[in-house]
Write an enzyme that holds these catalytic residues in place. Structure first.
Site, short mmCIF file in Angstrom:
data_model
loop_
_atom_site.label_atom_id
_atom_site.label_comp_id
_atom_site.label_asym_id
_atom_site.label_seq_id
_atom_site.Cartn_x
_atom_site.Cartn_y
_atom_site.Cartn_z
N SER A 1 5.49 -21.86 18.05
CA SER A 1 4.91 -22.04 19.38
C SER A 1 5.41 -23.34 20.01
O SER A 1 6.62 -23.51 20.19
CB SER A 1 3.38 -22.00 19.28
OG SER A 1 2.79 -21.89 20.55
N ASP B 1 2.34 -10.87 22.12
CA ASP B 1 2.33 -12.32 22.37
C ASP B 1 2.85 -12.60 23.77
O ASP B 1 3.89 -12.08 24.17
CB ASP B 1 3.21 -13.01 21.32
CG ASP B 1 3.28 -14.51 21.49
OD1 ASP B 1 2.43 -15.08 22.19
OD2 ASP B 1 4.20 -15.12 20.90
N HIS C 1 0.47 -13.77 18.60
CA HIS C 1 0.62 -15.22 18.50
C HIS C 1 -0.31 -15.71 17.40
O HIS C 1 -1.52 -15.54 17.47
CB HIS C 1 0.27 -15.88 19.83
CG HIS C 1 0.87 -17.23 19.99
ND1 HIS C 1 2.19 -17.43 20.32
CD2 HIS C 1 0.33 -18.47 19.84
CE1 HIS C 1 2.44 -18.73 20.39
NE2 HIS C 1 1.33 -19.38 20.09
#
Length: 380
Positions: free
Chosen positions: A169, A317, A347
């Protein structure tokens, strides 16, 4: 009549109190975040000349150190009672959390898993967090820690030709940018492993941003503290509406964030929203960040010469398209890329230190990453 006036005054006072509560609450929340971060750093930070040993088990030794003023946690594999010192491959890990939260503690089990399973040294970086430490401080911390690892490889018992950057991320974003900043340093990085990375802030209306409600607002609440050190309501409103980029900048950079380059299955049913006229004040405040390739690696003009990459994206995601477009651009620049897409992933599917069930998305992602790293260090 007097009673009515008293009631009216009470209502006015109550209304003022309600109006004041929200900002006070926001300030207290920001202070809490900052204080929590300071306490967390104090727990981790140690003297430059002192090593804090945390754990020593049969297969792993974990210590806290400071590399060029940046706290790190080092995971060194062991062979029984003996530390493995010489010529270890290494992973420098940048945790996720949108640049504003999480720590090496949150990723402790996962970074242990990497070190134990692959018999390599892991350096988990405790970079400083926004809003107290906005851009470029988190990025600079990650770069300084990486540079320290490369410059002190022999002292650390690392094979400098087998150092990899890894992050998820926001950590994937930092790994991608640090990989570029390390260009020209010898020996070069072996690889960059980017797990559902953030790669741009120009277009928050890509198809994958519509996979969940209010994804533009979700991302903006991370971008703004990282960019500016605060969560300004007016700027947040402009970002959610898409009214923060001028036509000039949009025309200049839209070619890098073109949804039409995505696979057909990603584009199915996607109808781009019409451009919204930019709020001039929002554009002035945010365009220096939106156009900065050290925040948005996807818009960097030249991606050639970067270390080979593994890019992992997940079907459920909002960042699916960020990672996909970045993998495509890397390939176009001649960078060897292994892009793996997990249709049922979300995610956060990756990077769990807990045991994952064989066949689950988390298990498969971990297995793919470990196999990729193993094949790299075995063939170099």
């Amino acid at each position: 009549m007097g009673a009515k006036i008293r009631i009216f005054c009470l209502l006015v006072v109550f209304g003022i109190a309600l109006f004041a509560l929200k900002p006070v609450g926001e300030v207290r929340k920001a202070e809490l975040m900052r204080n929590t971060h300071v306490i967390r750093l104090q727990k981790l930070r140690v003297s430059r000349n002192k090593t804090q040993k945390l754990h020593r088990v049969a297969d792993l030794e974990v210590t806290n150190k400071v590399f060029d003023d940046v706290p790190v946690r080092i995971y060194r594999p062991r062979d029984g009672n003996k530390k493995i010192h010489n010529s270890l491959p290494a992973v420098v890990y940048f945790h996720g959390g949108g640049w504003i939260k999480r720590s090496v503690d949150d990723y402790d089990l996962y970074t242990r898993k990497i070190a134990v399973n692959l018999k390599l040294l892991v350096v988990s970086v405790e970079y400083r967090l926004a809003p107290q430490y906005p851009y470029p401080i988190p990025l600079d911390d990650c770069y300084k820690a990486t540079l320290y690892v490369m410059n002190h490889a022999a002292e650390l018992g690392i094979d400098a030709s087998k150092v990899m950057l890894m992050g998820d991320s926001a950590g994937g974003n930092l790994a991608a940018v640090v990989s570029h900043r390390m260009k020209g340093i010898e020996p070069p990085l072996l690889a960059q492993i980017l797990i559902y990375p953030v790669t741009q802030s120009l277009n928050l209306q890509l198809p994958s941003f519509k996979l969940r409600n209010a994804s533009a607002e979700w991302m903006s609440r991370y971008f703004l503290p990282y960019f500016t050190g605060s969560l300004n309501a007016s700027l947040l409103f402009s970002m959610v509406r898409g009214a923060y980029v001028s036509d000039r900048v949009h025309k200049q950079l839209a070619k890098y964030v073109d949804y039409r380059k995505l696979p057909a299955s990603f584009r199915k049913g996607h109808v781009p929203l019409p451009r919204v006229k930019a709020d001039p004040s929002a554009a002035r405040a945010l365009e220096p960040f939106i156009t900065d390739p050290n925040i948005n690696p996807l818009i960097r003009e030249d991606l050639s010469g970067l270390p080979q990459a593994m890019v992992l994206t997940a079907g459920q995601d909002a960042l699916r398209d960020d990672g996909t477009l970045y993998a495509l651009r890397l390939k176009d620049a001649g960078v060897p890329v292994r892009h793996l897409y997990y249709e049922k992933g979300r995610h956060g599917s990756c990077c769990s230190g807990n045991d994952t069930e064989p066949g689950s998305v988390s298990f498969v992602m971990d297995s793919d990453i470990f196999h990729f790293i193993h094949s790299l260090v075995s063939n170099t």
